[in-house]
Design an enzyme around this catalytic site. Structure first.
Site, mmCIF file in Angstrom:
data_model
loop_
_atom_site.group_PDB
_atom_site.id
_atom_site.type_symbol
_atom_site.label_atom_id
_atom_site.label_comp_id
_atom_site.label_asym_id
_atom_site.label_seq_id
_atom_site.Cartn_x
_atom_site.Cartn_y
_atom_site.Cartn_z
ATOM 1 N N ASP A 135 0.684 -0.801 -0.146
ATOM 2 C CA ASP A 135 -0.144 0.211 0.162
ATOM 3 C C ASP A 135 0.592 1.428 -0.100
ATOM 4 O O ASP A 135 2.127 1.167 0.201
ATOM 5 C CB ASP A 135 -0.454 -0.258 1.470
ATOM 6 C CG ASP A 135 -2.047 1.020 1.212
ATOM 7 O OD1 ASP A 135 -2.533 1.620 0.230
ATOM 8 O OD2 ASP A 135 -2.080 1.659 2.189
ATOM 9 N N SER A 136 0.581 2.431 -0.278
ATOM 10 C CA SER A 136 0.858 3.398 -0.066
ATOM 11 C C SER A 136 1.498 3.826 1.149
ATOM 12 O O SER A 136 1.906 4.780 1.457
ATOM 13 C CB SER A 136 1.118 5.019 -1.359
ATOM 14 O OG SER A 136 -0.931 5.438 -0.741
ATOM 15 N N CYS A 176 -12.179 2.915 -0.692
ATOM 16 C CA CYS A 176 -10.382 2.540 -0.244
ATOM 17 C C CYS A 176 -9.975 2.322 1.562
ATOM 18 O O CYS A 176 -11.372 1.942 1.812
ATOM 19 C CB CYS A 176 -10.078 4.118 0.685
ATOM 20 S SG CYS A 176 -9.083 4.743 1.535
ATOM 21 N N CYS A 189 -4.035 -1.229 -2.282
ATOM 22 C CA CYS A 189 -4.624 0.169 -1.990
ATOM 23 C C CYS A 189 -5.474 0.420 -3.746
ATOM 24 O O CYS A 189 -4.807 -0.173 -4.691
ATOM 25 C CB CYS A 189 -3.175 0.617 -2.586
ATOM 26 S SG CYS A 189 -2.731 2.269 -3.049
ATOM 27 N N HIS A 222 -8.253 2.496 3.338
ATOM 28 C CA HIS A 222 -8.764 3.116 5.574
ATOM 29 C C HIS A 222 -9.816 2.736 5.194
ATOM 30 O O HIS A 222 -10.374 3.128 6.963
ATOM 31 C CB HIS A 222 -8.859 4.957 5.016
ATOM 32 C CG HIS A 222 -6.872 4.945 5.478
ATOM 33 N ND1 HIS A 222 -6.604 4.429 3.717
ATOM 34 C CD2 HIS A 222 -6.245 5.403 5.792
ATOM 35 C CE1 HIS A 222 -4.774 4.662 4.001
ATOM 36 N NE2 HIS A 222 -5.247 5.132 5.226
ATOM 37 N N GLU A 245 -6.245 8.601 9.813
ATOM 38 C CA GLU A 245 -4.454 8.759 9.700
ATOM 39 C C GLU A 245 -4.238 9.519 11.175
ATOM 40 O O GLU A 245 -3.040 9.142 11.247
ATOM 41 C CB GLU A 245 -3.829 9.083 8.542
ATOM 42 C CG GLU A 245 -3.874 8.125 7.168
ATOM 43 C CD GLU A 245 -2.305 8.263 6.562
ATOM 44 O OE1 GLU A 245 -1.991 9.290 6.509
ATOM 45 O OE2 GLU A 245 -2.952 7.054 5.370
#
Length: 276
Positions: free
Chosen positions: A11-12, A193, A74, A195, A159
């Site tokens: 993942d990034s 996503c 990702c 996240h 984040e």
């Protein structure tokens, strides 16, 4: 010490850890290497060419660590780099390696969760602008109508560990309302996503009960399990000591401090750099 013959998960940054967590829970016996390109995140702000180059560098790094199979956990990388890597790199340079993404597994099953044939997709600007979900869903379910909504504030909230705070409520409701205003018949929403599974409790608070919510973590884990059954030539290569390693292109201490938000427990990562 590198773990040879592992499944690579890329993942990034941190979001892929939600997918990785589900994969480990579903398939605990395999060896894994997780790599987050935190030094260059977020990918969504970069051009197609840059995202492709970054993703390819990370995939090749995982290949060099002994990963015959890499999962792009990702959405941005899956949308903007996966197809080119699969078609233009693997057959000629790495014919015995495989790279899989997170968009196709989601697109393959979304039709099973809608009665109205109207769904919503919520993601980052990069993923939404790529229209990858529109194209992939249309391949499997051409009769489904897809409305999209970018959610630029969701990743920063997560984040910064603010996704459980009252301050997050405004942006959760804002983007959900904007999506539902585009099509009143939506009865299924895809969280595009990695996240976003961390926001599921808050999203459900503002979502009408008749609308189902699809997060990618378990979907990708289930898809990988089926892939390994159907591809023994890959599955037989993977070591099965249940080991896990974590790497980041950024600062390991910073990575470790935030990773627990996504992975659910403390980890210890190592720094990875690309040789030129």
């Amino acid at each position: 010490m590198n773990i040879q013959q592992s499944i690579g998960v890329f993942d990034s940054g941190y979001g892929g850890l939600t997918v990785f967590k589900s994969i480990v829970r579903k398939l605990p016996k395999y060896n894994y290497i997780y790599f987050g390109d935190n030094a260059r995140t977020p990918y969504g702000d970069h051009s197609f060419e840059t995202i492709y180059q970054y993703t390819l560098e990370c995939v090749e790094w995982l290949f060099a660590q002994g990963c015959p199979l890499v999962i792009l956990a990702c959405n941005t990388a899956s949308a903007k780099a996966l197809r080119s890597i699969q078609q233009n790199i693997l057959p000629f340079k790495y014919p015995n390696h495989r790279v899989l993404g997170v968009i196709r597994p989601t697109a393959e099953i979304v039709g099973d969760f809608t009665n109205t044939k109207s769904i919503g997709v919520m993601g980052t600007r990069g993923t939404i602008n790529s229209e990858s979900y529109l194209m992939e869903i249309n391949k499997f379910f051409p009769g489904i109508k897809v409305a999209q909504q970018s959610c630029p504030m969701w990743v920063p909230l997560i984040e910064n560990d603010e996704h459980r705070s009252a301050g997050a409520d405004y942006f959760v409701k804002k983007y959900v309302d904007q999506l539902l205003a585009k099509d009143e018949h939506i009865d299924c929403i895809v969280l595009a996503c990695t996240h976003y599974p961390l926001l599921v409790p808050k999203i459900k608070e503002v979502l009408p009960e008749h609308i189902s919510l699809l997060a990618q973590d378990d979907i990708v884990a289930d898809s990988l399990a089926l892939y390994l059954v159907n591809h023994p030539e890959i599955e037989n290569k993977i070591s099965k000591q249940g080991q896990q390693q974590f790497f980041t292109s950024g600062d390991p201490k910073a990575f470790d401090a935030s990773a627990s938000i996504f992975f659910g427990k403390q980890i210890i990562s190592e720094h990875a750099s690309f040789s030129k």
